[in-house]
Design a protein around this motif. Structure first.
Motif, PDB file in Angstrom:
ATOM      1  N   GLU A  60      -4.082   9.064  -3.811  1.00 12.79           N
ATOM      2  CA  GLU A  60      -2.835   8.523  -4.362  1.00 12.79           C
ATOM      3  C   GLU A  60      -3.120   7.603  -5.549  1.00 12.79           C
ATOM      4  O   GLU A  60      -2.444   7.662  -6.573  1.00 12.79           O
ATOM      5  CB  GLU A  60      -2.064   7.762  -3.272  1.00 12.79           C
ATOM      6  N   LEU A  61      -4.124   6.766  -5.421  1.00 14.25           N
ATOM      7  CA  LEU A  61      -4.451   5.841  -6.510  1.00 14.25           C
ATOM      8  C   LEU A  61      -5.033   6.575  -7.721  1.00 14.25           C
ATOM      9  O   LEU A  61      -4.836   6.146  -8.859  1.00 14.25           O
ATOM     10  CB  LEU A  61      -5.393   4.750  -6.016  1.00 14.25           C
ATOM     11  N   ARG A  62      -5.719   7.688  -7.493  1.00 17.72           N
ATOM     12  CA  ARG A  62      -6.189   8.510  -8.628  1.00 17.72           C
ATOM     13  C   ARG A  62      -4.990   9.056  -9.404  1.00 17.72           C
ATOM     14  O   ARG A  62      -4.982   9.062 -10.624  1.00 17.72           O
ATOM     15  CB  ARG A  62      -7.050   9.669  -8.124  1.00 17.72           C
ATOM     16  N   ARG A  63      -3.984   9.486  -8.665  1.00 19.54           N
ATOM     17  CA  ARG A  63      -2.769   9.990  -9.305  1.00 19.54           C
ATOM     18  C   ARG A  63      -2.084   8.865 -10.087  1.00 19.54           C
ATOM     19  O   ARG A  63      -1.689   9.046 -11.237  1.00 19.54           O
ATOM     20  CB  ARG A  63      -1.812  10.543  -8.244  1.00 19.54           C
ATOM     21  N   VAL A  64      -2.006   7.685  -9.492  1.00 17.78           N
ATOM     22  CA  VAL A  64      -1.369   6.528 -10.144  1.00 17.78           C
ATOM     23  C   VAL A  64      -2.143   6.126 -11.395  1.00 17.78           C
ATOM     24  O   VAL A  64      -1.549   5.785 -12.418  1.00 17.78           O
ATOM     25  CB  VAL A  64      -1.272   5.339  -9.158  1.00 17.78           C
ATOM     26  N   ALA A  65      -3.469   6.177 -11.330  1.00 15.38           N
ATOM     27  CA  ALA A  65      -4.311   5.766 -12.454  1.00 15.38           C
ATOM     28  C   ALA A  65      -4.094   6.632 -13.687  1.00 15.38           C
ATOM     29  O   ALA A  65      -4.397   6.222 -14.807  1.00 15.38           O
ATOM     30  CB  ALA A  65      -5.780   5.778 -12.050  1.00 15.38           C
ATOM     31  N   GLU A  66      -3.553   7.835 -13.490  1.00 17.90           N
ATOM     32  CA  GLU A  66      -3.292   8.733 -14.615  1.00 17.90           C
ATOM     33  C   GLU A  66      -1.952   8.453 -15.294  1.00 17.90           C
ATOM     34  O   GLU A  66      -1.659   9.008 -16.347  1.00 17.90           O
ATOM     35  CB  GLU A  66      -3.335  10.182 -14.133  1.00 17.90           C
ATOM     36  N   ARG A 122      -1.086 -16.288   5.938  1.00 18.50           N
ATOM     37  CA  ARG A 122      -1.629 -15.377   6.947  1.00 18.50           C
ATOM     38  C   ARG A 122      -1.491 -13.943   6.444  1.00 18.50           C
ATOM     39  O   ARG A 122      -0.537 -13.611   5.749  1.00 18.50           O
ATOM     40  CB  ARG A 122      -0.886 -15.556   8.261  1.00 18.50           C
ATOM     41  N   ALA A 123      -2.438 -13.100   6.824  1.00 21.65           N
ATOM     42  CA  ALA A 123      -2.461 -11.716   6.337  1.00 21.65           C
ATOM     43  C   ALA A 123      -1.158 -10.979   6.621  1.00 21.65           C
ATOM     44  O   ALA A 123      -0.667 -10.233   5.784  1.00 21.65           O
ATOM     45  CB  ALA A 123      -3.639 -10.960   6.943  1.00 21.65           C
ATOM     46  N   ASN A 124      -0.552 -11.207   7.792  1.00 22.45           N
ATOM     47  CA  ASN A 124       0.675 -10.471   8.112  1.00 22.45           C
ATOM     48  C   ASN A 124       1.896 -11.023   7.373  1.00 22.45           C
ATOM     49  O   ASN A 124       2.966 -10.446   7.451  1.00 22.45           O
ATOM     50  CB  ASN A 124       0.918 -10.433   9.627  1.00 22.45           C
ATOM     51  N   ASN A 125       1.750 -12.116   6.621  1.00 22.75           N
ATOM     52  CA  ASN A 125       2.867 -12.665   5.837  1.00 22.75           C
ATOM     53  C   ASN A 125       2.739 -12.390   4.348  1.00 22.75           C
ATOM     54  O   ASN A 125       3.601 -12.792   3.571  1.00 22.75           O
ATOM     55  CB  ASN A 125       2.976 -14.176   6.053  1.00 22.75           C
ATOM     56  N   VAL A 126       1.674 -11.725   3.924  1.00 25.97           N
ATOM     57  CA  VAL A 126       1.421 -11.545   2.496  1.00 25.97           C
ATOM     58  C   VAL A 126       2.462 -10.639   1.820  1.00 25.97           C
ATOM     59  O   VAL A 126       2.598 -10.660   0.603  1.00 25.97           O
ATOM     60  CB  VAL A 126      -0.026 -11.043   2.255  1.00 25.97           C
ATOM     61  N   PHE A 127       3.233  -9.897   2.595  1.00 22.04           N
ATOM     62  CA  PHE A 127       4.252  -9.039   1.984  1.00 22.04           C
ATOM     63  C   PHE A 127       5.587  -9.758   1.799  1.00 22.04           C
ATOM     64  O   PHE A 127       6.514  -9.205   1.232  1.00 22.04           O
ATOM     65  CB  PHE A 127       4.416  -7.751   2.800  1.00 22.04           C
ATOM     66  N   ILE A 128       5.691 -10.987   2.252  1.00 22.33           N
ATOM     67  CA  ILE A 128       6.861 -11.822   1.969  1.00 22.33           C
ATOM     68  C   ILE A 128       6.675 -12.334   0.548  1.00 22.33           C
ATOM     69  O   ILE A 128       5.630 -12.928   0.233  1.00 22.33           O
ATOM     70  CB  ILE A 128       6.960 -12.992   2.974  1.00 22.33           C
ATOM     71  N   PHE A 145      -1.903  -3.587  -6.706  1.00 18.99           N
ATOM     72  CA  PHE A 145      -1.572  -3.066  -5.377  1.00 18.99           C
ATOM     73  C   PHE A 145      -2.203  -3.926  -4.289  1.00 18.99           C
ATOM     74  O   PHE A 145      -3.327  -4.402  -4.437  1.00 18.99           O
ATOM     75  CB  PHE A 145      -2.075  -1.626  -5.206  1.00 18.99           C
ATOM     76  N   LEU A 146      -1.467  -4.073  -3.181  1.00 25.30           N
ATOM     77  CA  LEU A 146      -1.999  -4.661  -1.961  1.00 25.30           C
ATOM     78  C   LEU A 146      -2.104  -3.535  -0.938  1.00 25.30           C
ATOM     79  O   LEU A 146      -1.207  -2.689  -0.851  1.00 25.30           O
ATOM     80  CB  LEU A 146      -1.073  -5.757  -1.425  1.00 25.30           C
ATOM     81  N   LEU A 147      -3.189  -3.519  -0.181  1.00 29.21           N
ATOM     82  CA  LEU A 147      -3.408  -2.483   0.820  1.00 29.21           C
ATOM     83  C   LEU A 147      -3.752  -3.154   2.142  1.00 29.21           C
ATOM     84  O   LEU A 147      -4.658  -3.986   2.202  1.00 29.21           O
ATOM     85  CB  LEU A 147      -4.549  -1.558   0.388  1.00 29.21           C
ATOM     86  N   ASP A 179       2.972  -1.591  -4.176  1.00 28.31           N
ATOM     87  CA  ASP A 179       2.946  -1.902  -5.601  1.00 28.31           C
ATOM     88  C   ASP A 179       3.517  -3.313  -5.761  1.00 28.31           C
ATOM     89  O   ASP A 179       4.671  -3.563  -5.416  1.00 28.31           O
ATOM     90  CB  ASP A 179       3.793  -0.878  -6.364  1.00 28.31           C
ATOM     91  N   VAL A 180       2.711  -4.247  -6.252  1.00 32.44           N
ATOM     92  CA  VAL A 180       3.111  -5.650  -6.338  1.00 32.44           C
ATOM     93  C   VAL A 180       4.324  -5.827  -7.250  1.00 32.44           C
ATOM     94  O   VAL A 180       5.219  -6.615  -6.959  1.00 32.44           O
ATOM     95  CB  VAL A 180       1.922  -6.527  -6.819  1.00 32.44           C
ATOM     96  N   GLU A 181       4.372  -5.066  -8.344  1.00 30.98           N
ATOM     97  CA  GLU A 181       5.465  -5.213  -9.312  1.00 30.98           C
ATOM     98  C   GLU A 181       6.790  -4.657  -8.788  1.00 30.98           C
ATOM     99  O   GLU A 181       7.813  -5.314  -8.822  1.00 30.98           O
ATOM    100  CB  GLU A 181       5.090  -4.510 -10.623  1.00 30.98           C
ATOM    101  N   SER A 182       6.778  -3.428  -8.280  1.00 29.52           N
ATOM    102  CA  SER A 182       8.026  -2.773  -7.863  1.00 29.52           C
ATOM    103  C   SER A 182       8.341  -2.972  -6.383  1.00 29.52           C
ATOM    104  O   SER A 182       9.430  -2.648  -5.939  1.00 29.52           O
ATOM    105  CB  SER A 182       7.944  -1.271  -8.146  1.00 29.52           C
ATOM    106  N   ASN A 183       7.364  -3.430  -5.616  1.00 34.64           N
ATOM    107  CA  ASN A 183       7.488  -3.587  -4.164  1.00 34.64           C
ATOM    108  C   ASN A 183       7.620  -2.242  -3.449  1.00 34.64           C
ATOM    109  O   ASN A 183       8.000  -2.185  -2.286  1.00 34.64           O
ATOM    110  CB  ASN A 183       8.647  -4.519  -3.794  1.00 34.64           C
ATOM    111  N   GLN A 184       7.324  -1.153  -4.141  1.00 35.32           N
ATOM    112  CA  GLN A 184       7.371   0.183  -3.543  1.00 35.32           C
ATOM    113  C   GLN A 184       6.181   0.354  -2.607  1.00 35.32           C
ATOM    114  O   GLN A 184       5.060  -0.008  -2.937  1.00 35.32           O
ATOM    115  CB  GLN A 184       7.339   1.262  -4.622  1.00 35.32           C
ATOM    116  N   LYS A 185       6.451   0.909  -1.437  1.00 33.33           N
ATOM    117  CA  LYS A 185       5.429   1.066  -0.403  1.00 33.33           C
ATOM    118  C   LYS A 185       5.141   2.536  -0.143  1.00 33.33           C
ATOM    119  O   LYS A 185       6.047   3.342  -0.031  1.00 33.33           O
ATOM    120  CB  LYS A 185       5.900   0.406   0.891  1.00 33.33           C
TER     121      LYS A 185
END
Length: 192
Positions: A60-66, A122-128, A145-147, A179-185
């Motif tokens: 997926e990230l290879r596709r995004v990198a293009e 905390r790791a489980n709060n990083v998406f807030i 990106f956060l993974l 995606d940190v910018e769009s918040n798309q998961k």
């Protein structure tokens, strides 16, 4: 004050108590053996599952990198680790190994650990969003990106009438790429 003396059990009562204790112990032993065998097998399966899910993320990230957005720079990915399983450290290491083969920049594990410590997030709060901002500020570098990885029990599927379609539970390894910018998961899941 009187001393309490032990009550003597009749022969039949003593036999009954011993039988109950033996039955309880016997019913526990097969479960323990099954759990141990499952746990041993699970470690082997987890390695393969971690590799499969991580390769899906890399694809997926290879596709995004293009995409035109990343023509001048490689996307930066911050892998937060894996939670939810007894062997999550091994799964996390396997996932990180696969991710390091991608055509994107992977934030160092030590930098991620230091950012968690410095930010107090905390790791489980990083998406807030507010917590994510504190974490990324502490990281001190731009992240695209956060993974995050999770080992989860999934309830059995249910038919439309609510009855169970399958007995038992499934254990899955799930990677969530945000995606940190769009918040798309994007979610990548594989059975363990």
């Amino acid at each position: 004050m009187t001393k309490h003396e032990p009550v003597a059990l009749s022969s039949s009562r003593r036999k009954f108590v011993i039988a109950c204790i033996c039955a309880s112990c016997a019913s526990l032993l097969p479960g323990c053996a099954t759990f141990s065998a499952f746990r041993h097998d699970k470690v082997k399966v987890d390695e393969g599952a971690a590799r499969k899910a991580a390769r899906d993320v890399v694809d997926e990230l290879r596709r995004v990198a293009e995409l035109p957005t990343y023509q001048k720079k490689k996307p930066t990915v911050c892998f937060l680790g894996v939670s939810g399983g007894g062997n999550s450290a091994e799964i996390s290491a396997t996932t990180r190994d696969i991710l390091s083969e991608g055509n994107f920049r992977l934030v160092e594990k030590s930098a991620t650990t230091a950012a968690f410590k410095e930010s107090g997030v905390r790791a489980n709060n990083v998406f807030i969003p507010t917590e994510r901002k504190k974490f990324i500020d502490a990281l001190g570098e731009d992240v695209d990106f956060l993974l995050a990885g999770y080992i989860e029990n999934v309830n059995p599927d249910e038919d439309s009438d609510g009855s169970e379609a399958r007995k038992g539970r499934r254990v899955v390894y799930k990677l969530e790429l945000v995606d940190v910018e769009s918040n798309q998961k994007s979610v990548f899941t594989t059975d363990l």
